[in-house]
Every structure is written in structure tokens, then in C-alpha cells.
Design a protein around this motif. Structure first.
Motif, PDB file in Angstrom:
ATOM      1  N   ILE A 139      38.988  26.257  38.552  1.00 50.45           N
ATOM      2  CA  ILE A 139      38.872  27.672  38.926  1.00 50.45           C
ATOM      3  C   ILE A 139      39.592  28.613  37.974  1.00 50.45           C
ATOM      4  O   ILE A 139      39.146  29.751  37.761  1.00 50.45           O
ATOM      5  CB  ILE A 139      39.374  27.856  40.381  1.00 50.45           C
ATOM      6  CG1 ILE A 139      38.654  29.005  41.055  1.00 50.45           C
ATOM      7  CG2 ILE A 139      40.871  28.062  40.450  1.00 50.45           C
ATOM      8  CD1 ILE A 139      38.879  29.064  42.557  1.00 50.45           C
TER       9      ILE A 139
ATOM     10  N   ILE B 207      37.341  29.408  34.900  1.00 52.33           N
ATOM     11  CA  ILE B 207      36.157  30.162  35.322  1.00 52.33           C
ATOM     12  C   ILE B 207      36.532  31.607  35.654  1.00 52.33           C
ATOM     13  O   ILE B 207      35.871  32.555  35.212  1.00 52.33           O
ATOM     14  CB  ILE B 207      35.493  29.484  36.539  1.00 52.33           C
ATOM     15  CG1 ILE B 207      34.850  28.161  36.124  1.00 52.33           C
ATOM     16  CG2 ILE B 207      34.447  30.408  37.182  1.00 52.33           C
ATOM     17  CD1 ILE B 207      34.354  27.321  37.291  1.00 52.33           C
ATOM     18  N   HIS B 208      37.605  31.779  36.402  1.00 52.55           N
ATOM     19  CA  HIS B 208      37.970  33.129  36.823  1.00 52.55           C
ATOM     20  C   HIS B 208      38.450  33.982  35.648  1.00 52.55           C
ATOM     21  O   HIS B 208      38.179  35.195  35.609  1.00 52.55           O
ATOM     22  CB  HIS B 208      39.056  33.072  37.901  1.00 52.55           C
ATOM     23  CG  HIS B 208      39.284  34.390  38.572  1.00 52.55           C
ATOM     24  ND1 HIS B 208      38.366  34.944  39.439  1.00 52.55           N
ATOM     25  CD2 HIS B 208      40.308  35.282  38.482  1.00 52.55           C
ATOM     26  CE1 HIS B 208      38.819  36.110  39.870  1.00 52.55           C
ATOM     27  NE2 HIS B 208      39.991  36.339  39.301  1.00 52.55           N
TER      28      HIS B 208
ATOM     29  N   ILE C  19      35.272  35.253  33.980  1.00 48.13           N
ATOM     30  CA  ILE C  19      34.574  36.299  34.730  1.00 48.13           C
ATOM     31  C   ILE C  19      35.376  37.599  34.744  1.00 48.13           C
ATOM     32  O   ILE C  19      34.815  38.697  34.694  1.00 48.13           O
ATOM     33  CB  ILE C  19      34.278  35.825  36.167  1.00 48.13           C
ATOM     34  CG1 ILE C  19      33.257  34.682  36.130  1.00 48.13           C
ATOM     35  CG2 ILE C  19      33.750  36.958  37.037  1.00 48.13           C
ATOM     36  CD1 ILE C  19      32.916  34.119  37.484  1.00 48.13           C
TER      37      ILE C  19
ATOM     38  N   THR D 130      34.876  38.854  43.147  1.00 49.18           N
ATOM     39  CA  THR D 130      34.941  38.032  41.937  1.00 49.18           C
ATOM     40  C   THR D 130      35.676  36.718  42.202  1.00 49.18           C
ATOM     41  O   THR D 130      35.292  35.663  41.695  1.00 49.18           O
ATOM     42  CB  THR D 130      35.631  38.812  40.800  1.00 49.18           C
ATOM     43  OG1 THR D 130      34.925  40.031  40.564  1.00 49.18           O
ATOM     44  CG2 THR D 130      35.641  38.006  39.515  1.00 49.18           C
TER      45      THR D 130
ATOM     46  N   SER E 135      34.136  32.943  41.754  1.00 46.43           N
ATOM     47  CA  SER E 135      34.811  31.915  40.953  1.00 46.43           C
ATOM     48  C   SER E 135      35.005  30.636  41.758  1.00 46.43           C
ATOM     49  O   SER E 135      34.835  29.523  41.235  1.00 46.43           O
ATOM     50  CB  SER E 135      36.169  32.433  40.469  1.00 46.43           C
ATOM     51  OG  SER E 135      36.023  33.536  39.606  1.00 46.43           O
TER      52      SER E 135
ATOM     53  N   ARG F 188      30.106  40.796  33.919  1.00 49.23           N
ATOM     54  CA  ARG F 188      30.372  39.763  34.924  1.00 49.23           C
ATOM     55  C   ARG F 188      29.080  39.080  35.353  1.00 49.23           C
ATOM     56  O   ARG F 188      29.077  37.887  35.655  1.00 49.23           O
ATOM     57  CB  ARG F 188      31.119  40.366  36.114  1.00 49.23           C
ATOM     58  CG  ARG F 188      32.501  40.858  35.727  1.00 49.23           C
ATOM     59  CD  ARG F 188      33.383  41.207  36.905  1.00 49.23           C
ATOM     60  NE  ARG F 188      34.641  41.778  36.436  1.00 49.23           N
ATOM     61  CZ  ARG F 188      35.789  41.693  37.068  1.00 49.23           C
ATOM     62  NH1 ARG F 188      35.876  41.064  38.221  1.00 49.23           N
ATOM     63  NH2 ARG F 188      36.886  42.235  36.577  1.00 49.23           N
TER      64      ARG F 188
ATOM     65  N   TYR G  44      26.986  30.107  33.857  1.00 53.32           N
ATOM     66  CA  TYR G  44      27.352  28.895  34.586  1.00 53.32           C
ATOM     67  C   TYR G  44      26.183  28.294  35.377  1.00 53.32           C
ATOM     68  O   TYR G  44      26.367  27.301  36.069  1.00 53.32           O
ATOM     69  CB  TYR G  44      28.501  29.192  35.556  1.00 53.32           C
ATOM     70  CG  TYR G  44      29.836  29.395  34.880  1.00 53.32           C
ATOM     71  CD1 TYR G  44      30.624  28.310  34.481  1.00 53.32           C
ATOM     72  CD2 TYR G  44      30.315  30.672  34.627  1.00 53.32           C
ATOM     73  CE1 TYR G  44      31.839  28.506  33.866  1.00 53.32           C
ATOM     74  CE2 TYR G  44      31.539  30.882  34.005  1.00 53.32           C
ATOM     75  CZ  TYR G  44      32.296  29.789  33.624  1.00 53.32           C
ATOM     76  OH  TYR G  44      33.513  29.979  33.007  1.00 53.32           O
TER      77      TYR G  44
END
Length: 370
Positions: free
Chosen positions: A210, A213-214, A217, A283, A287, A319, A326
Motif C-alpha cells: 500500500i 501505491i499510495h 496516486i 484516495t 489505494s 490520479r 494498475y
């Protein structure tokens, strides 16, 4: 894995709807209240035997009908299968068929793996621990049969134990059938330990995905972490059960265990429910969902079906592009009220369905771009 064909009969406002879906991105667009979300709900029901919107299964049946059915053709990495799911308002029963043979919910879990983002998922941040436990359980039950069985056994035993404690609430500890309670507690503890340990491992794996990924984004502006908060540590559970036995009897219920677990969602080290804006919360949930996708691929070797309900509404173009980076090689269903053709102009594996009052028309996307 992907859903090749989906047929809905008397599901919400769908009288008789059939879709032939692509194994890439499928866009369902139209005005609100046209039946877009119901299509995602039906796929989710076929995977988990539950709705993401309601605990009352009867609400999914079209208002003037007595039964609904969902028929789904699923293609997996090494085989294909069919799932038929029906609910009757007369008998109040559900029926599950896998390859036309009567089956159970335990066999359904893990057959069709889904990851679903919906507006209701914002409740993971805003609402109670029960909502967050449901998130843990649904994901783990899809990936791990041992977890599913341990969870089912635990809740069955917990119900029995609470009933026994309530019946004997006014009795003293010495007057109870301690042998019966001890046997029950040992089995309950064995299942609880498995649940707690697997939840701990789940969050360790999820956090390993995570963070990266976060940061992508959020354009590296934020960190995201999920902190598991077990009510009792696995290694301490059996001792804690013994220590709490007398107070459990007095109160007439079991006061420790996985049924009281929770987790915190931290953005930049702060509780999201206290400090995060609406956009940050959205968001963070996205994620979490994308991290779930990566976990399923790593664990099972076959990507899940990704369901995104109105996910584009509050995401800027950067975003949105990051989100779709993904979804490569993953069947994705997206609902929206309009399409920004710029986002998908280079997407080759794409189908677009226009939905008006449950009527569905497959559109030629190239003509929409040019």
C-alpha cells in the motif's frame, strides 16, 4: 480471471439483462438510477453471497417479483465455470449452483475473487469497527479457506457460548458445568488464534503493497498505513479467556476476541477519520483496494475482477491515469455518468456500455473519440 457473460433476472430494476463483457476495461455509463451499480452488485453477490449495499437480501428482488437470479460465466486461469445465484422472497432462501450443482457459500468463496470500490467504502474510515472487520473478513475469506472455516467455526461457537452464559448469568462460577465450558473455550480459542494470526499477516502483506501505491496516486505527497488492533494478542488468548471467564458469566456474554478487533487508517501518521479531507479519504480507500488486487495476484496467481463504482468523480486527471496504470491485464468494470475520452484513448482492450433505464447498448468507443 474474468466474467465472460452476466445475466440478471428481476435483480433491482433489471428485468432481464445480459452482458457479454471483455476481459479488459468495461465502462458502464449513463445517468444516475439507471442500473449501473446493480450490475457490479450482482457480480459481488456471486462472489461473496452478500450485497455491498444492504443486509436484507429481499431488497435486491425487483419490487413486483418474487425471485431474482444471477447467472455468471467465469473464465479462470486453468478452467471455466458457471455460478447461478437465486433468492426467493417466498421461502426467504438463497440457492447457489456451481456448474449446475447445488453448492454452499463456503464453496463459493474464492471461486470468483473480486475487489470492489463503492461509495459505501468511505465508511471504512468514517464508521464503526464492525464495518472494518467486514472488510478484513471478506478479503481473507476469498483468499484463504482455512480462515473462512475458522471464522465460521468461531462465530458458531461464540453464539453457543453467549447463549450458555446468558442462561447461567445469575449462577456462580462453581455451579456451572465447567467441563462443558472448558471444552467450548478450548475450541473457541484454537479458532480465535488462527483468525488473529491470519489478520496480522494480512495487514503486514497489505502494508507492504500500500505504501508504494499510495505514494504514486498522491504524487508522493502522502504516506498511508493500516494498523491492526487485535482485541487480544494470539499468544495471550487462552490465558485471557480464563481470566475473563468469571466476568463473562456475570455479564452473560463473551467480552474478548476477534469480534472486537479493529484497525486504524493513518495518512501521514495521523488518523484519517479525524484529519483527512474527503479527497484524501477517497484516495486512501482506492489505494487499499489496489493493494488488495496485488495481494490476490501474489497469493493466487490469478488477478481478481476489479469493480469500480463512480470512482472517477472526485479524482483529477493525474490520479485517474495512475489508477488505470494498475488495471493492466485485469478485468475492470467502471460505472460513470460520463466519459473523458482522453483517459482511454490508448486503451485497446475496452468495451463501453450505455445504460438507460436498464437497457444496455454496447458502443463503438473509437467513434466516441473521433
Amino acid at each position: 480471471m474474468y466474467v465472460r457473460k452476466l445475466t440478471l433476472n428481476n435483480f433491482r430494476n433489471h428485468s432481464n439483462t445480459t452482458l457479454i463483457l471483455g476481459n479488459g476495461i468495461n465502462i458502464l455509463f449513463g445517468n444516475n438510477a439507471q442500473g449501473k451499480t446493480s450490475i457490479l452488485e450482482a457480480i459481488y453477490l456471486s462472489a461473496t453471497a452478500r450485497s455491498h449495499r444492504t443486509h436484507n437480501r429481499q431488497e435486491m428482488i425487483k419490487w413486483d417479483q418474487s425471485e431474482l437470479s444471477v447467472n455468471l460465466d467465469l473464465t479462470k486461469k486453468y478452467f471455466s465455470t458457471t455460478i447461478d445465484f437465486s433468492i426467493s422472497s417466498k421461502t426467504k432462501n438463497q440457492t447457489i449452483l456451481i456448474d449446475k450443482l447445488t453448492s454452499s457459500t463456503s464453496n463459493l468463496y474464492g471461486l470468483l475473487n473480486v475487489v470492489f470500490f463503492s461509495q459505501e467504502d468511505l465508511n471504512l474510515i468514517k464508521k464503526d469497527p464492525e464495518t472494518r472487520r467486514r472488510f478484513m473478513d471478506i478479503q481473507l475469506c476469498q483468499m484463504d479457506k482455512v480462515y473462512y472455516n475458522s471464522l465460521a467455526n468461531y462465530h458458531s461457537l461464540l453464539k453457543q457460548r453467549n447463549s450458555y452464559l446468558k442462561q447461567n448469568q445469575k449462577n456462580s462460577l462453581n455451579s456451572l458445568e465447567m467441563g462443558y465450558l472448558d471444552v467450548m473455550d478450548n475450541t473457541l480459542s484454537d479458532n480465535a488464534v488462527i483468525i488473529i494470526q491470519k489478520r496480522k499477516n494480512f495487514f503486514e502483506m497489505l502494508n507492504s503493497k500500500i505504501l508504494h501505491i499510495h505514494q504514486n496516486i498522491s504524487n508522493s505527497n502522502e504516506t498511508l498505513e493500516l494498523v491492526y488492533k487485535p482485541n487480544v494478542l494470539a499468544e495471550n488468548f487462552k490465558c485471557a479467556m480464563k481470566e475473563k471467564k468469571e466476568s463473562d458469566i456475570k455479564l452473560g456474554q463473551t467480552n474478548i476476541g476477534p469480534q472486537r478487533d479493529d484497525f486504524d487508517i493513518l495518512i501521514n501518521g495521523k488518523l484519517a477519520k479525524n484529519f483527512a479531507s474527503q479527497g484524501q479519504q477517497r484516495t486512501a480507500i482506492i489505494s487499499m483496494k489496489l493493494a488488495q488486487v496485488q495481494m490476490i495476484i501474489d497469493q493466487l496467481g490469478d488477478p481478481p475482477v476489479l469493480l469500480l463504482d463512480d470512482v472517477l468523480a472526485e479524482l483529477d486527471i493525474n490520479r485517474q491515469n495512475c489508477l488505470f496504470s494498475y488495471t493492466k491485464n485485469i478485468q475492470t468494470l467502471i460505472t460513470c455518468t460520463g466519459i473523458d475520452t482522453e483517459i482511454f484513448k490508448n486503451e485497446k482492450n475496452l468495451r463501453v456500455f450505455a445504460i438507460t433505464e436498464s437497457n444496455i447498448v454496447c458502443k463503438d468507443y473509437t467513434s466516441m473519440i473521433y
